[in-house]
Design a protein around this motif. Structure first.
Motif, PDB file in Angstrom:
ATOM      1  N   VAL A  20       0.865  -1.181   0.000  1.00  0.00           N
ATOM      2  CA  VAL A  20       0.000   0.000   0.000  1.00  0.00           C
ATOM      3  C   VAL A  20       0.901   1.230   0.000  1.00  0.00           C
ATOM      4  CG1 VAL A  20      -1.744   1.295   1.278  1.00  0.00           C
ATOM      5  CG2 VAL A  20      -1.840  -1.199   1.238  1.00  0.00           C
ATOM      6  N   PHE A  21       0.615   2.133  -0.898  1.00  0.00           N
ATOM      7  CA  PHE A  21       1.356   3.406  -0.951  1.00  0.00           C
ATOM      8  C   PHE A  21       0.375   4.542  -0.713  1.00  0.00           C
ATOM      9  CE2 PHE A  21       3.564   0.333  -3.559  1.00  0.00           C
ATOM     10  CZ  PHE A  21       4.883   0.444  -3.152  1.00  0.00           C
ATOM     11  N   ILE A  22       0.822   5.501   0.092  1.00  0.00           N
ATOM     12  CA  ILE A  22      -0.037   6.659   0.374  1.00  0.00           C
ATOM     13  C   ILE A  22       0.674   7.913  -0.131  1.00  0.00           C
ATOM     14  CG2 ILE A  22      -1.324   7.943   2.130  1.00  0.00           C
ATOM     15  CD1 ILE A  22      -1.189   5.420   3.908  1.00  0.00           C
ATOM     16  N   ALA A  23      -0.005   8.636  -1.001  1.00  0.00           N
ATOM     17  CA  ALA A  23       0.604   9.838  -1.599  1.00  0.00           C
ATOM     18  C   ALA A  23      -0.240  11.054  -1.311  1.00  0.00           C
ATOM     19  CB  ALA A  23       0.738   9.637  -3.100  1.00  0.00           C
ATOM     20  N   GLU A  24       0.416  12.213  -1.278  1.00  0.00           N
ATOM     21  CA  GLU A  24      -0.308  13.473  -1.102  1.00  0.00           C
ATOM     22  C   GLU A  24      -0.480  14.139  -2.460  1.00  0.00           C
ATOM     23  OE1 GLU A  24       1.454  16.206   1.670  1.00  0.00           O
ATOM     24  OE2 GLU A  24      -0.102  17.706   1.305  1.00  0.00           O
ATOM     25  N   VAL A  25      -1.634  14.705  -2.658  1.00  0.00           N
ATOM     26  CA  VAL A  25      -1.939  15.405  -3.915  1.00  0.00           C
ATOM     27  C   VAL A  25      -0.858  16.437  -4.237  1.00  0.00           C
ATOM     28  CG1 VAL A  25      -3.454  17.245  -4.770  1.00  0.00           C
ATOM     29  CG2 VAL A  25      -4.411  15.058  -4.137  1.00  0.00           C
ATOM     30  N   GLY A  26      -0.443  16.470  -5.491  1.00  0.00           N
ATOM     31  CA  GLY A  26       0.541  17.464  -5.926  1.00  0.00           C
ATOM     32  C   GLY A  26       1.980  17.010  -5.788  1.00  0.00           C
ATOM     33  N   LEU A  27       2.208  15.942  -5.023  1.00  0.00           N
ATOM     34  CA  LEU A  27       3.580  15.484  -4.813  1.00  0.00           C
ATOM     35  C   LEU A  27       3.890  14.262  -5.693  1.00  0.00           C
ATOM     36  CD1 LEU A  27       3.923  15.938  -0.948  1.00  0.00           C
ATOM     37  CD2 LEU A  27       4.357  17.588  -2.766  1.00  0.00           C
ATOM     38  N   LYS A  28       5.024  13.671  -5.403  1.00  0.00           N
ATOM     39  CA  LYS A  28       5.517  12.549  -6.205  1.00  0.00           C
ATOM     40  C   LYS A  28       5.430  11.270  -5.386  1.00  0.00           C
ATOM     41  CE  LYS A  28      10.013  11.738  -7.006  1.00  0.00           C
ATOM     42  NZ  LYS A  28      11.403  12.033  -7.402  1.00  0.00           N
ATOM     43  N   VAL A  29       5.159  10.167  -6.046  1.00  0.00           N
ATOM     44  CA  VAL A  29       5.139   8.886  -5.336  1.00  0.00           C
ATOM     45  C   VAL A  29       5.842   7.821  -6.190  1.00  0.00           C
ATOM     46  CG1 VAL A  29       2.859   8.146  -6.201  1.00  0.00           C
ATOM     47  CG2 VAL A  29       3.699   7.269  -4.009  1.00  0.00           C
ATOM     48  N   THR A  30       6.546   6.949  -5.515  1.00  0.00           N
ATOM     49  CA  THR A  30       7.222   5.847  -6.218  1.00  0.00           C
ATOM     50  C   THR A  30       6.568   4.526  -5.819  1.00  0.00           C
ATOM     51  OG1 THR A  30       9.311   7.054  -6.240  1.00  0.00           O
ATOM     52  CG2 THR A  30       9.432   4.685  -6.589  1.00  0.00           C
ATOM     53  N   LEU A  31       5.998   3.855  -6.793  1.00  0.00           N
ATOM     54  CA  LEU A  31       5.393   2.545  -6.531  1.00  0.00           C
ATOM     55  C   LEU A  31       6.458   1.488  -6.826  1.00  0.00           C
ATOM     56  CD1 LEU A  31       1.873   2.979  -8.246  1.00  0.00           C
ATOM     57  CD2 LEU A  31       2.581   3.623  -5.928  1.00  0.00           C
ATOM     58  N   GLU A  32       6.815   0.760  -5.793  1.00  0.00           N
ATOM     59  CA  GLU A  32       7.827  -0.296  -5.975  1.00  0.00           C
ATOM     60  C   GLU A  32       7.140  -1.552  -6.479  1.00  0.00           C
ATOM     61  OE1 GLU A  32       9.326  -0.421  -2.026  1.00  0.00           O
ATOM     62  OE2 GLU A  32      10.113   1.621  -2.186  1.00  0.00           O
ATOM     63  N   CYS A  33       7.754  -2.130  -7.485  1.00  0.00           N
ATOM     64  CA  CYS A  33       7.153  -3.305  -8.120  1.00  0.00           C
ATOM     65  C   CYS A  33       7.180  -4.518  -7.194  1.00  0.00           C
ATOM     66  CB  CYS A  33       7.893  -3.613  -9.417  1.00  0.00           C
ATOM     67  SG  CYS A  33       7.342  -5.122 -10.222  1.00  0.00           S
TER      68      CYS A  33
END
Ligand SMILES: *[C@@H]1O[C@H](CO)[C@@H](O)[C@H](O)[C@H]1NC(C)=O
Length: 312
Positions: A20-33
């Protein structure tokens, strides 16, 4: 019984691969495979089944899919990096590597408003932590500055109080993923009354503070903002002084004019009196003798210099 536990463990191990990844609007997120190496195929898909990125062959080039996230994303090794996250980006993302796959979850958090807020006592504000997650399984809480936990994604501050000052934390969690967003609230005291600050803020002498705040005591206090004497700000005294000066000048002017007028009238009268006999003497000889005598008698007390002349 044993088989059920074993089955559960195996299922847990399989599920653990999906993160599970949690991101904030406007920022960057990296989803690890979850698979770091690939021999042949790498593909990132978004549920239900749109391709974001795909690479075929060991030395193949990445090709962009049709998903709306594709233009804002890039591959980094086997990871998917999404820039400028949007509220609608939440969902289920699957990465495929050489026939194996991991299904990940992306939760998107939006906290509207300023991160640092200055609020007046008594004002109102809303703290909101909008969470977009597939199946709405995420837990959202607000933690007050004192540590009190509110199980809600929205806090209505109806009447802001000094106790609301501090860091409010929005905490989002699902499985082992956690996210925290801090909102710092500063409290602005209401503007003080115009005449009180000098009396209130007298800093170093508590003795005189008591004396002055109750009676005024005839003592002036210097303050950063204003000089206060007998409970009045300095400019009130200046106004009173200027007004008094104008009144005094007016009185002086009136007195001077009055005195001048009186002197002029007296001189006029004296002139008139001293001229009358001459006129009568020159023009009307019969009455000239009688009339001046009456005038002489009246004038006796005030017009002394005339007497010797008249007596002659
Ligand atoms: C939020 O505030 C807490 C303490 O109040 C601090 O430990 C934490 O680092 C802050 N987090 C962020 C993301 O600024």
């Amino acid at each position: 019984m044993k088989t059920i536990v074993l089955f559960g463990l195996v299922l847990g191990a399989l599920c653990a691969a999906g993160k599970v990844f949690i991101a904030e609007v406007g920022l960057k997120v990296t989803l690890e495979c979850g698979f770091d190496r690939r021999q042949n195929v790498l593909e990132w898909k978004r549920s239900p089944s749109t391709t974001i990125w795909k690479i075929l062959g060991k030395n193949g080039y990445p090709s962009k899919g049709k998903d709306p996230i594709a233009p804002r994303s890039a591959l980094s090794n086997t990871h998917l990096v999404i820039k400028n996250v949007k509220e609608t980006d939440f969902g289920t993302f699957t990465c495929f590597v050489d026939g194996k796959s991991n299904e990940h979850t992306l939760i998107v958090v939006t906290v509207p408003g300023d991160q640092n807020r200055v609020l007046q006592v008594g004002a109102s504000d809303i703290l909101e932590c909008k969470v977009n997650s597939p199946g709405n399984r995420a837990t959202v809480q607000w933690v007050k500055p004192g540590g009190l936990v509110l199980n809600s994604n929205k806090v209505n501050l109806n009447t802001v109080a000094t106790s609301d000052k501090g860091i409010w934390q929005c905490k989002v969690s699902q499985e082992e993923a956690t996210f925290t967003k801090n909102i710092t609230i500063q409290i602005k005291e209401p503007d003080p009354e115009p005449t009180t600050p000098g009396l209130k803020k007298n800093p170093k002498s508590p003795k005189s503070e008591n004396g002055n705040s109750t009676s005024g005591g005839g003592v002036g206090i210097w303050d950063e903002d204003s000089f206060v004497l007998l409970g009045l700000v300095w400019w009130v005294w200046v106004a009173i002084g200027a007004g008094g000066l104008i009144v005094i000048i007016l009185i002086v002017v009136i007195v001077v004019i009055y005195k001048r007028n009186r002197r002029k009238r007296r001189e006029f009268l004296r002139m008139k009196l001293s001229q009358k006999p001459k006129k009568y003497c020159q023009c009307v000889r019969q009455t000239a003798a009688a009339k001046p005598q009456q005038g002489r008698r009246r004038e006796k007390p005030s017009a002394l210099p005339l007497q010797p002349l008249l007596q002659e």
